[in-house]
Enzyme design. Sequence first.
Site, short mmCIF file in Angstrom:
data_model
loop_
_atom_site.label_atom_id
_atom_site.label_comp_id
_atom_site.label_asym_id
_atom_site.label_seq_id
_atom_site.Cartn_x
_atom_site.Cartn_y
_atom_site.Cartn_z
N THR A 206 0.44 -1.16 0.27
CA THR A 206 0.42 0.18 -0.25
C THR A 206 0.93 1.58 0.27
O THR A 206 2.03 1.29 0.97
CB THR A 206 -1.23 0.16 1.18
OG1 THR A 206 -0.12 -0.32 2.70
CG2 THR A 206 -2.09 -0.99 1.31
N ASN A 208 1.11 5.06 1.41
CA ASN A 208 0.24 5.50 2.51
C ASN A 208 0.30 7.25 2.47
O ASN A 208 1.14 8.06 1.84
CB ASN A 208 1.40 5.57 3.74
CG ASN A 208 1.21 3.90 4.69
OD1 ASN A 208 0.50 4.09 5.15
ND2 ASN A 208 2.21 3.35 3.85
N GLU A 256 -4.53 4.64 3.02
CA GLU A 256 -3.73 3.73 2.33
C GLU A 256 -4.26 3.46 1.45
O GLU A 256 -5.38 2.64 1.69
CB GLU A 256 -2.60 2.81 2.79
CG GLU A 256 -3.24 1.74 4.00
CD GLU A 256 -2.58 1.04 5.15
OE1 GLU A 256 -1.58 0.53 5.08
OE2 GLU A 256 -1.96 1.55 6.34
#
Length: 315
Positions: A206, A208, A256
Amino acid sequence: MRIIDLNKDTPRKGMVATMGFFDGVHLGHRHLIGQVVAEANRLGQESAVITFPVHPRKVLDKSYQPPLLCGFDEKLEQLGTTEIDNCIVLDFTLGISQLTAKQFIQQILKDKIGIQTLIVGYDHRFGHNREEGFEDYVRYGSEVGINVIQASAYKFGKQTVSSSQIRYLLAQGDISLSNTFLNYNYTITGKIIEGYQMGRRIGFPTANIKLWERYKVIPTDGVYAVRVHIEENVHDGMLYIGNRPTLHENSHTSVEVNIFDFDEDLYNKTLTVEFVAFVRPDIKFNGVEPLIAQITKDKETVKEKLKGYDAKHRK
């Protein structure tokens, strides 16, 4: 749409105008603006909205930050999608806040801007402490040569469309109705910062996001189907908002996004996330394996929702 900054520009006289903060530029605002445009066309004049770069309440109380649906640049962008001819930018000052409605009509609308017709939102009040109402505005306007007209209300079925209602819907995770009321998909924008790398370790890397717009409403915690705008490209993705209750890593809320079929370095780059659909609320799982299993299901759900979204918008 021409942008007129009253600090440096002189507007043309005789316009048909309305005024307000226009947070979100939603369907209710567009209904009002449509009435302004129609009246301007009838009179053979230009149309205008008068708006403020900073929320009036923040001017009166610098410590107050109202949650907003859009920033000033985003508001101008959305106003530009209407048929309005001009956007007049008026700095809301402490001095203006002290003007009565009569003084505001005389000093600002007549002397400074020179409008011919003012169309007032059906529930809009202005002037010091908002003490007066539409009949007063009509009387004050006639005294200085401004025709004041009350706009008709806008209803979506039995519901009233308002900025506060859309904020409430986002807080409930009702992305579908929020986007319908806005007439576009809600977005957030931010810079990519380094995270804990846990997503990569469990197979769902992911990015952020540190939001640029600290004042913007963040939808409720959960998982969302999103479109991710990076420079000129748009990618499908799955967004998470929450405090990672299963991993116990964050005491604060993380935002995220897992971008599908994407493996480029995004650190310190800016991206915009466009909300398409709510998938599920944030859940605490009994360990990492159930979490991975659920995220795997989430990804398939998101792909289906985005596939339907793409098909609908290609028509």
